[in-house]
Scaffold this motif. Sequence first.
Motif, PDB file in Angstrom:
ATOM      1  N   VAL A  49       0.827  -1.218   0.000  1.00  0.00           N
ATOM      2  CA  VAL A  49       0.000   0.000   0.000  1.00  0.00           C
ATOM      3  C   VAL A  49       0.859   1.265   0.000  1.00  0.00           C
ATOM      4  CG1 VAL A  49      -1.934  -1.144   1.116  1.00  0.00           C
ATOM      5  CG2 VAL A  49      -0.178  -0.038   2.521  1.00  0.00           C
ATOM      6  N   GLN A  50       2.129   1.143   0.345  1.00  0.00           N
ATOM      7  CA  GLN A  50       3.003   2.312   0.335  1.00  0.00           C
ATOM      8  C   GLN A  50       3.531   2.635  -1.057  1.00  0.00           C
ATOM      9  OE1 GLN A  50       5.783   0.583   3.204  1.00  0.00           O
ATOM     10  NE2 GLN A  50       5.322   2.247   4.630  1.00  0.00           N
ATOM     11  N   LEU A  51       3.335   1.728  -2.010  1.00  0.00           N
ATOM     12  CA  LEU A  51       3.996   1.850  -3.306  1.00  0.00           C
ATOM     13  C   LEU A  51       3.109   2.492  -4.357  1.00  0.00           C
ATOM     14  CD1 LEU A  51       5.618  -1.704  -3.413  1.00  0.00           C
ATOM     15  CD2 LEU A  51       6.745   0.456  -2.840  1.00  0.00           C
ATOM     16  N   PRO A  52       3.709   3.193  -5.333  1.00  0.00           N
ATOM     17  CA  PRO A  52       2.945   3.664  -6.485  1.00  0.00           C
ATOM     18  C   PRO A  52       2.363   2.489  -7.268  1.00  0.00           C
ATOM     19  CG  PRO A  52       5.110   4.722  -6.372  1.00  0.00           C
ATOM     20  CD  PRO A  52       5.117   3.605  -5.376  1.00  0.00           C
ATOM     21  N   ALA A  53       1.431   2.766  -8.152  1.00  0.00           N
ATOM     22  CA  ALA A  53       0.632   1.723  -8.790  1.00  0.00           C
ATOM     23  C   ALA A  53       1.482   0.679  -9.519  1.00  0.00           C
ATOM     24  CB  ALA A  53      -0.369   2.363  -9.756  1.00  0.00           C
ATOM     25  N   ARG A  54       2.444   1.107 -10.341  1.00  0.00           N
ATOM     26  CA  ARG A  54       3.228   0.119 -11.099  1.00  0.00           C
ATOM     27  C   ARG A  54       4.043  -0.759 -10.166  1.00  0.00           C
ATOM     28  NH1 ARG A  54       6.996   1.958 -15.599  1.00  0.00           N
ATOM     29  NH2 ARG A  54       7.331   3.789 -14.296  1.00  0.00           N
ATOM     30  N   ALA A  55       4.637  -0.154  -9.157  1.00  0.00           N
ATOM     31  CA  ALA A  55       5.422  -0.921  -8.197  1.00  0.00           C
ATOM     32  C   ALA A  55       4.524  -1.861  -7.400  1.00  0.00           C
ATOM     33  CB  ALA A  55       6.177   0.016  -7.267  1.00  0.00           C
ATOM     34  N   ALA A  56       3.331  -1.406  -7.050  1.00  0.00           N
ATOM     35  CA  ALA A  56       2.402  -2.255  -6.303  1.00  0.00           C
ATOM     36  C   ALA A  56       2.003  -3.472  -7.126  1.00  0.00           C
ATOM     37  CB  ALA A  56       1.162  -1.451  -5.913  1.00  0.00           C
ATOM     38  N   ALA A  57       1.876  -3.316  -8.441  1.00  0.00           N
ATOM     39  CA  ALA A  57       1.534  -4.450  -9.300  1.00  0.00           C
ATOM     40  C   ALA A  57       2.671  -5.473  -9.319  1.00  0.00           C
ATOM     41  CB  ALA A  57       1.240  -3.963 -10.714  1.00  0.00           C
ATOM     42  N   VAL A  58       3.912  -4.997  -9.370  1.00  0.00           N
ATOM     43  CA  VAL A  58       5.065  -5.900  -9.313  1.00  0.00           C
ATOM     44  C   VAL A  58       5.078  -6.634  -7.981  1.00  0.00           C
ATOM     45  CG1 VAL A  58       7.588  -6.032  -9.302  1.00  0.00           C
ATOM     46  CG2 VAL A  58       6.425  -4.505 -10.913  1.00  0.00           C
ATOM     47  N   TRP A  59       4.833  -5.892  -6.920  1.00  0.00           N
ATOM     48  CA  TRP A  59       4.806  -6.476  -5.567  1.00  0.00           C
ATOM     49  C   TRP A  59       3.768  -7.600  -5.486  1.00  0.00           C
ATOM     50  CZ3 TRP A  59       7.346  -4.994  -0.927  1.00  0.00           C
ATOM     51  CH2 TRP A  59       6.841  -5.583   0.240  1.00  0.00           C
ATOM     52  N   LEU A  60       2.583  -7.345  -6.013  1.00  0.00           N
ATOM     53  CA  LEU A  60       1.513  -8.344  -5.969  1.00  0.00           C
ATOM     54  C   LEU A  60       1.913  -9.599  -6.741  1.00  0.00           C
ATOM     55  CD1 LEU A  60      -1.344  -9.126  -5.140  1.00  0.00           C
ATOM     56  CD2 LEU A  60      -2.185  -7.966  -7.192  1.00  0.00           C
ATOM     57  N   GLN A  61       2.564  -9.428  -7.886  1.00  0.00           N
ATOM     58  CA  GLN A  61       3.001 -10.573  -8.664  1.00  0.00           C
ATOM     59  C   GLN A  61       4.022 -11.406  -7.889  1.00  0.00           C
ATOM     60  OE1 GLN A  61       1.782 -11.677 -11.513  1.00  0.00           O
ATOM     61  NE2 GLN A  61       3.173 -13.438 -11.370  1.00  0.00           N
ATOM     62  N   LEU A  62       4.928 -10.736  -7.189  1.00  0.00           N
ATOM     63  CA  LEU A  62       5.910 -11.457  -6.375  1.00  0.00           C
ATOM     64  C   LEU A  62       5.231 -12.235  -5.262  1.00  0.00           C
ATOM     65  CD1 LEU A  62       8.615  -8.641  -6.147  1.00  0.00           C
ATOM     66  CD2 LEU A  62       8.865 -10.823  -7.354  1.00  0.00           C
ATOM     67  N   GLU A  63       4.218 -11.645  -4.642  1.00  0.00           N
ATOM     68  CA  GLU A  63       3.480 -12.340  -3.589  1.00  0.00           C
ATOM     69  C   GLU A  63       2.752 -13.561  -4.147  1.00  0.00           C
ATOM     70  OE1 GLU A  63       2.872 -11.857  -0.134  1.00  0.00           O
ATOM     71  OE2 GLU A  63       4.752 -10.778  -0.341  1.00  0.00           O
ATOM     72  N   LEU A  64       2.164 -13.421  -5.334  1.00  0.00           N
ATOM     73  CA  LEU A  64       1.461 -14.542  -5.945  1.00  0.00           C
ATOM     74  C   LEU A  64       2.414 -15.676  -6.291  1.00  0.00           C
ATOM     75  CD1 LEU A  64      -1.016 -12.612  -8.292  1.00  0.00           C
ATOM     76  CD2 LEU A  64      -1.582 -13.880  -6.217  1.00  0.00           C
ATOM     77  N   GLU A  65       3.603 -15.337  -6.779  1.00  0.00           N
ATOM     78  CA  GLU A  65       4.586 -16.367  -7.107  1.00  0.00           C
ATOM     79  C   GLU A  65       5.031 -17.107  -5.854  1.00  0.00           C
ATOM     80  OE1 GLU A  65       7.660 -14.305  -9.144  1.00  0.00           O
ATOM     81  OE2 GLU A  65       6.458 -13.967 -10.952  1.00  0.00           O
TER      82      GLU A  65
ATOM     83  N   ALA B  63       3.224 -17.500  -3.139  1.00  0.00           N
ATOM     84  CA  ALA B  63       2.100 -18.317  -2.706  1.00  0.00           C
ATOM     85  C   ALA B  63       2.006 -19.592  -3.535  1.00  0.00           C
ATOM     86  CB  ALA B  63       0.797 -17.521  -2.812  1.00  0.00           C
ATOM     87  N   ASP B  64       2.230 -19.482  -4.841  1.00  0.00           N
ATOM     88  CA  ASP B  64       2.197 -20.663  -5.700  1.00  0.00           C
ATOM     89  C   ASP B  64       3.302 -21.635  -5.326  1.00  0.00           C
ATOM     90  OD1 ASP B  64       0.053 -19.647  -7.051  1.00  0.00           O
ATOM     91  OD2 ASP B  64       1.205 -18.897  -8.756  1.00  0.00           O
ATOM     92  N   SER B  65       4.484 -21.098  -5.035  1.00  0.00           N
ATOM     93  CA  SER B  65       5.610 -21.951  -4.677  1.00  0.00           C
ATOM     94  C   SER B  65       5.348 -22.681  -3.368  1.00  0.00           C
ATOM     95  CB  SER B  65       6.887 -21.111  -4.557  1.00  0.00           C
ATOM     96  OG  SER B  65       7.965 -21.886  -4.102  1.00  0.00           O
ATOM     97  N   THR B  66       4.789 -21.969  -2.399  1.00  0.00           N
ATOM     98  CA  THR B  66       4.474 -22.589  -1.106  1.00  0.00           C
ATOM     99  C   THR B  66       3.423 -23.676  -1.258  1.00  0.00           C
ATOM    100  OG1 THR B  66       4.981 -20.513   0.018  1.00  0.00           O
ATOM    101  CG2 THR B  66       3.689 -22.115   1.235  1.00  0.00           C
ATOM    102  N   HIS B  67       2.444 -23.413  -2.116  1.00  0.00           N
ATOM    103  CA  HIS B  67       1.364 -24.382  -2.317  1.00  0.00           C
ATOM    104  C   HIS B  67       1.898 -25.671  -2.942  1.00  0.00           C
ATOM    105  CE1 HIS B  67      -2.699 -25.849  -3.062  1.00  0.00           C
ATOM    106  NE2 HIS B  67      -2.348 -26.115  -4.312  1.00  0.00           N
ATOM    107  N   ALA B  68       2.956 -25.543  -3.761  1.00  0.00           N
ATOM    108  CA  ALA B  68       3.486 -26.699  -4.476  1.00  0.00           C
ATOM    109  C   ALA B  68       4.415 -27.552  -3.629  1.00  0.00           C
ATOM    110  CB  ALA B  68       4.224 -26.234  -5.730  1.00  0.00           C
TER     111      ALA B  68
END
Length: 440
Positions: A141-157, A159-164
């Motif tokens: 939430v502290q990041l500008p929009a483009r950076a926040a999108a990158v951050w979200l993608q890293l979090e999703l990756e 989460a996928d790795s942990t699930h596997a």
Amino acid sequence: MERRSVAGVTADPPAIEPSTTRLGLLQRGRGDGFLAALQAGPAAHDDLLQCLLHDPRLDPQLEARGRYYGELVVDLALPLPPLLAGLRDASEPQLGHEALAAAWRMGHRPALAVLADQDTGDAVVAGITACLWGYGWATRVQLPARAAAVWLQLELERADSTHAEVRPRAPSALAALPLGELLELARGPRSTRRDRLLGELCARGDEATRSHLAAVVTDDLVYERVRLAARALGMLGDERLLPLAEAHFAREDVFADPRRRLPGDARMRRACLADYVQHLPPPTALALARSYHGRGGYFTHVAGCLFQEHATSADRAALEAFVAARQSDDGGFDVISELDALGRLGDPRSAPLLAEVAREASYSQARRRAVHALAAMPQLPLAQAVLREALWDCEDETAADACAFLPEPDAAARQRIAALAASPLADAELVARAERRLQR
């Protein structure tokens, strides 16, 4: 110069200037380099930029520079356009991104503007954001929009790795499990059960169990099972794997040459056999260390690890001779374990050599070991000088030792300790030690 491959990666050592130069000090991450740059002001810009665009680290995964260079970016008001130009086409996070992320975390307005500017290239935004995410220096939430999108993608990756990950069943009744299932539990996502698994394997300890474990170490291809079996046999004091271990330690392994490079499974097994040797009873392990240390190659690496835990005062002279002869090889990479062994012995006669390593090593993890050893001798003026400089060192652990053990900090040292206590970049242990020191 060929570097001995221990972790499975061999690279050409970076070119480092002498420690008598400001650039050489900055490349090493030494405290005196930080102070020299502050004193020089804008005259140090080119040196800092050189470090940021030509990473001086031998091992970027283990050597810290983000806080160190990030503070200098802020304190020296480094102009950012040349740095951004050098990072424009980087496909992976670089040291320059890390320094910009650190500056961003410190609230540096030019760094904040870089991340918020729509004209900043996507690669630069992604690199800075990856560093902020990796170090926990920001929230989405502290990041500008483009950076926040990158951050979200890293979090999703993540989460996928942990699930596997393989999730073993709860080891509530280890004693009832067949041996194969017990070994399979080592493949879980966490290592919290490994002590219990080792305990159960050692409790069994009969010949059938030992033979099965030896077969796993010899033939299995799953790292977690091989490592657990090797450690258990070592803890049982079973020496049947020593011929296999020594055969693997003697094999040639030149990572840069595919014709002379060990296959991946052989390198994995060799590492597990090194674990096996390190878990043998101390008298056996120390005898092996003394036998292996002069044999070169991987034997010397294993011997260093054994000395790290088991060296006695009778080994001090040999350890010092080894460090003196090899400290300049790859910036001190090859003497890490021997420095740890000397630190554990804590003999003041080692202090001059340790201080020399602290001055000259370009591998900051070697300097960290030397400073840690000297921290146990704070009564020595030589150690005090090294500890004072270490307050400005690039490694948090080194600065933490300085906060804890420097006997009588002067005004500048006290000011630095206060800055570390308030640093948003320092790790929790460094902050805690700085705070405790201020309370004395």
